[in-house]
Structures are given as structure tokens and as C-alpha cells.
Design a protein around this motif. Structure first.
Motif, PDB file in Angstrom:
ATOM      1  N   ILE A 130      -8.969  -2.689  -1.170  1.00  0.00           N
ATOM      2  CA  ILE A 130      -8.031  -3.708  -1.646  1.00  0.00           C
ATOM      3  C   ILE A 130      -7.987  -4.886  -0.672  1.00  0.00           C
ATOM      4  O   ILE A 130      -7.895  -6.053  -1.086  1.00  0.00           O
ATOM      5  CB  ILE A 130      -6.637  -3.096  -1.851  1.00  0.00           C
ATOM      6  CG1 ILE A 130      -6.665  -2.160  -3.070  1.00  0.00           C
ATOM      7  CG2 ILE A 130      -5.574  -4.176  -2.027  1.00  0.00           C
ATOM      8  CD1 ILE A 130      -5.369  -1.443  -3.333  1.00  0.00           C
ATOM      9  N   PHE A 187      -5.160  -1.518  -7.700  1.00  0.00           N
ATOM     10  CA  PHE A 187      -3.782  -1.243  -7.289  1.00  0.00           C
ATOM     11  C   PHE A 187      -2.999  -0.577  -8.421  1.00  0.00           C
ATOM     12  O   PHE A 187      -2.266   0.399  -8.195  1.00  0.00           O
ATOM     13  CB  PHE A 187      -3.107  -2.561  -6.885  1.00  0.00           C
ATOM     14  CG  PHE A 187      -1.691  -2.415  -6.425  1.00  0.00           C
ATOM     15  CD1 PHE A 187      -1.402  -2.129  -5.097  1.00  0.00           C
ATOM     16  CD2 PHE A 187      -0.643  -2.561  -7.313  1.00  0.00           C
ATOM     17  CE1 PHE A 187      -0.085  -1.991  -4.672  1.00  0.00           C
ATOM     18  CE2 PHE A 187       0.677  -2.436  -6.906  1.00  0.00           C
ATOM     19  CZ  PHE A 187       0.958  -2.150  -5.575  1.00  0.00           C
ATOM     20  N   ALA A 215      -8.844  -6.301  -7.365  1.00  0.00           N
ATOM     21  CA  ALA A 215      -7.862  -5.713  -6.447  1.00  0.00           C
ATOM     22  C   ALA A 215      -6.603  -5.300  -7.194  1.00  0.00           C
ATOM     23  O   ALA A 215      -6.038  -4.216  -6.941  1.00  0.00           O
ATOM     24  CB  ALA A 215      -7.522  -6.713  -5.334  1.00  0.00           C
ATOM     25  N   SER A 253       0.825  -1.216   0.000  1.00  0.00           N
ATOM     26  CA  SER A 253       0.000   0.000   0.000  1.00  0.00           C
ATOM     27  C   SER A 253       0.854   1.259   0.000  1.00  0.00           C
ATOM     28  O   SER A 253       0.405   2.316  -0.458  1.00  0.00           O
ATOM     29  CB  SER A 253      -0.935   0.000   1.216  1.00  0.00           C
ATOM     30  OG  SER A 253      -0.204   0.148   2.423  1.00  0.00           O
TER      31      SER A 253
END
Length: 482
Positions: free
Chosen positions: A319, A347, A343, A134
Motif C-alpha cells: 500500500i 485496502f 491501493a 493500516s
């Protein structure tokens, strides 16, 4: 809910986390002057100087911070930042950054817990890896680079609002967050739509407390903020700045004006509020509270007049939801694959894509897809990619919730949980345990057959991490969970 093949999975995620940390130096070199991850923290410097202004008795909203920047948060926030005035900026920078990383880990673990997963060492490894990944997202990386407060506020809100509705103080933490940065007030609207008046009152009560504390300790600054400075939008920045990932920013950039039509912006913002609250309420009724809260958090970013990229840290729990579904052995491969694909797509869109623009600023490294606008025919998307992500999440949420509802409608809610391949063994050993004997009127419980007790024990031993509820017809397979 356990992870499938936990040791192998944890090992794979650990490698993924190490690679993610290494990629930080590829995106922008760690040691790049000013542009390196730990070489800026200008917003933290503003927080610290605001705290110094408060402790020295200066006018908080008249003093210029770091040259020509204004303090734009509430007086209550400046009171919270006063400990920063007691330490040097270099010490504050490291404490703040470590705090953000710890808060990210807490957000991920809190999200997994809200999704029904039990904290285990493999899950913690997965969570740490997701924290490392992240940090490659533009909203998170920019939060660290600026020294912003967004992750702390998200953690406070999730820790508060993922509690049961029976909690007497639910909503109070979100109200405190709103007293620091106004946008969390949107959660009061979310609970008003639900007619959850206890949580609604909690949000307003926490917010009111911060205002009262501000007036009690800083009456002059509080009066200036709540009657004047709050409404001076130019103190925050121009609407046409490319980093403004809100509806107003999208209109300003596409129409090439700092003042997009108020009526158009207001109408779109109202439509967004209706759609966002509707989908969030639908998710809530389906028992997906983390998804609901994330949608409300993102809705605030969409309708706010100014939403910098770093405000969109709400992508992180989304996510986590995708990873959770991709690892859910109860789901069929197609749904798990779609969750993983979603996801990964999110991202990649919000990745901190670097743009080196030496002709504008020597050695500058801008990050984010919204900076890459040289391919003009793609500007409909690249100018405001986070808004398109938000729209995609709304659509995906509705479709997924409807599909899971239809597939789960034929499932027997009382069906036992059994792992694949062990049904025959359980039946051969005497079948599943019968229901306990009903209590008699005097409170005694009827006798339980020893064979039944043994079958129950064997059933517990046989159910593994791939356990799944069986439908009435074993040939049709398991009914996926929502």
C-alpha cells in the motif's frame, strides 16, 4: 523526491489519520469485552508463558499455555521473550502494542526511504496517517489484537534486506527472523535464484546461529522441537479453519476436508514459488527492491501450510508503494490514478470488515472479508481473498514494470531535471550549464565561465518539487520515472 504541495498534503493526511483512528471504534467498539482492540492479546500471553516455562526449567513443548494452547515457535524465540516473564501481563500488553505501532511507523518510513523519498516533516505526517489507516486492515488489527510478532519480523527483514548488496551482513537479520518463525527462510531461496550468494549465506548464517544458541541454552527443548514438534501440524491448527489464508487453507475449505490432497497442494505451492520468485526477481532487476521483498514475503504466506490472516502484514509496504506512486508528480495522471485505485482496492479487500455473530458466540465481533461467506455465489473469492490479492499484485506488478520499461526506453538518461514552465526562462538566461571542463593530465581543472556558474545557480533555484526529466522533444512532455 519531495511531496507536491507538502503543507496541504500533510494536512489532508492528518485528517485522514484522525478519521481512521475514529473508525476503529466503529469496526469493533474499543471497550467490547475480549473483542476490543486492547482486550485480548492471547498470543502475547502464550509468548509470556513460554518465557516463564524457560526460566522455570519446564519442558517448553509439553506445557499447555493459557489452558490448552501449545507453544509453536522455536526455542530461540522463547529466549528472546524471557524479559516478558519479568513484568505483569497488563504492562507487557501496553509495551507490546506501543511497540507494534512504532514498528509500523518504522516500516512505512523505511519503505518510503527505499522508494527514494527523503524524510521530511510532511512525509512523516503521511507515514503516521498510514499507520493509523493500516490498523484498520485485518492483518494489522489482528496482529495487535492477538499480540502477534509479525510486524516486528517484517521490520527486521526490511531493515536488513533493503540495505545495499555490498553490505557484508546483508541477510543476517532475515536469518534471525527465520530462527524465530521459520517462514522468512524463503528469502534464502530468493537470493539463491538471484545468485546473490553473500545475502544467501547471510540468511542461512543468521538462521544457523539461532539454532546453535537454542541448543546451547535449551538443548532438551531444541532437540524436541527440531526433531519432532516442528512436524506436528496439528499443533498450529486445522487446515480448514476459515482464517487459514494459504493455498492449503483454500483447498481445505473448498474441498471441505482437514487433509487436502498433498500432491495437489504441493504442485500449486511449487507453481506459486516459481511465479513469486520470477516476479520478485523481475522487480529487483527493475530496481524495485521493496516490491520484490514484499512479493517474497507474501509468497511465504501463500505456500505455508498454515497462514493466519495476521501473517499477511506484507500488504502494508504494498500500500505504501501505491501511495508513493500516486504522489509522484513525475508520473502522468493516468498512472497516478491507477496506483491510487490499486491501493484503495487492496485496502478495501483486506479491511477489518466486522461480522457480528451473536448466535455463535454472544457479543462476538469477527473481522475480515473471509468471514463473510453467507453469499455463497461469492465464496470463490471471499473464502480466500488474500490469495486473490496476491495474484492481482503479481499481475499488476508485471504490467506496471513492463509499461514503465517501455515508456522509459526512449528517455535520455542524461536529461536534466527541470520543472514545468521554467524551460524558457532557463534558456533565456543563457541555457543550462555546460559540462564541467575535463581535468588535465596534471590534475588541474579548466576555467569555468562565470555566466555558466550563474546559470547553474538559477537552474537549481528554478527546479521545484514537480521536477521531471525532459525528453529530447519538449513538446512530448516528460518521460515518467519507473
Amino acid at each position: 523526491m519531495n511531496l507536491p504541495r507538502p503543507v496541504l498534503l500533510a494536512s489532508g493526511f492528518a485528517i485522514f489519520g484522525v478519521v481512521a483512528l475514529a473508525l476503529q471504534d466503529v469496526v469493533v467498539p474499543w471497550g467490547a469485552q475480549f473483542w476490543g482492540l486492547m482486550n485480548n492479546q492471547i498470543d502475547l500471553a502464550v509468548y509470556r508463558q513460554g518465557a516463564e516455562a524457560v526460566t522455570e526449567g519446564a519442558n517448553l513443548y509439553d506445557v499447555k499455555m493459557i489452558g490448552d494452547l501449545d507453544y509453536t515457535y522455536s526455542p530461540f524465540s522463547a529466549l528472546l521473550f524471557t524479559p516478558l516473564a519479568l513484568i505483569s501481563f497488563d504492562v507487557a500488553r501496553w509495551i507490546w502494542t506501543i511497540g507494534i505501532v512504532v514498528a509500523l511507523y518504522a516500516v512505512v518510513m523505511l519503505s518510503f526511504r527505499a522508494l527514494g523519498r527523503t524524510p521530511t516533516w510532511p512525509l512523516r505526517v503521511v507515514a503516521m496517517s498510514l499507520v493509523a489507516a493500516s490498523m484498520l486492515l485485518e492483518p494489522v488489527r489482528t496482529t495487535i489484537w492477538y499480540g502477534q510478532i509479525n510486524v516486528f519480523l517484517m521490520l527486521l527483514i526490511l531493515a536488513d534486506l533493503t540495505r545495499p548488496d555490498t553490505s557484508r551482513t546483508k541477510g543476517f537479520g532475515a536469518g534471525i527472523a527465520a530462527g524465530i518463525k521459520l517462514t522468512p527462510l524463503i528469502f534464502a531461496g530468493y537470493y539463491a535464484v538471484q545468485r546473490n550468494w553473500r545475502a544467501f549465506s547471510g540468511v542461512l548464517g543468521g538462521f544457523a546461529l539461532t539454532v546453535l544458541v537454542g541448543f546451547a541454552v535449551l538443548p532438551r527443548d531444541s532437540w524436541a522441537y527440531w526433531t519432532d514438534k516442528l512436524f506436528q501440524s496439528e499443533r498450529v491448527g486445522s487446515a480448514q479453519l476459515r482464517g487459514n489464508q494459504s493455498l492449503r487453507g483454500m483447498l481445505a475449505n473448498h474441498l471441505d476436508t482437514d487433509h487436502p490432497p498433498t500432491l495437489l497442494y504441493g504442485g500449486l505451492a511449487l507453481a506459486t514459488l516459481v511465479a513469486g520468485f520470477a516476479v520478485a526477481t523481475y522487480a529487483h532487476r527493475k530496481g524495485q527492491e521493496l516490491l520484490a521483498l514484499s512479493i517474497v514475503g507474501m509468497t511465504a504466506c501463500v505456500v505455508s501450510p498454515m497462514s493466519w490472516g495476521h501473517h499477511w502484514v506484507w500488504f502494508v509496504p504494498v500500500i505504501v508503494i501505491g501511495v508513493h506512486l500516486a504522489l509522484d508528480a513525475r508520473l502522468d495522471p493516468v498512472r497516478r490514478g491507477l496506483a491510487a485505485a490499486g491501493a484503495i482496492a487492496l485496502f478495501l479487500i483486506v479491511f477489518a470488515w466486522p461480522t457480528h455473530v451473536p448466535e455463535l458466540v454472544p457479543d462476538a465481533y469477527y473481522t475480515g472479508l473471509y468471514v463473510k461467506t453467507r453469499v455463497t455465489w461469492m465464496n470463490w473469492f471471499t473464502v480466500s481473498p488474500y490469495l486473490w490479492c496476491y495474484l492481482g499484485i503479481l499481475v499488476a506488478a508485471v504490467v506496471a514494470l513492463r509499461v514503465s520499461g517501455r515508456r522509459g526506453a526512449t528517455a535520455d538518461p542524461t536529461a536534466p531535471v527541470i520543472a514545468k514552465g521554467v524551460a524558457a526562462a532557463v534558456i533565456a538566461d543563457g541555457g543550462l550549464p555546460a559540462e564541467p571542463a575535463a581535468s588535465s593530465s596534471d590534475g588541474d581543472v579548466g576555467p569555468v565561465d562565470t555566466g555558466t556558474r550563474d546559470a547553474a545557480a538559477r537552474g537549481d533555484d528554478l527546479v521545484g518539487t514537480a521536477g521531471e526529466p525532459m525528453a529530447d522533444n519538449p513538446d512530448t512532455g516528460a518521460t515518467p520515472a519507473v
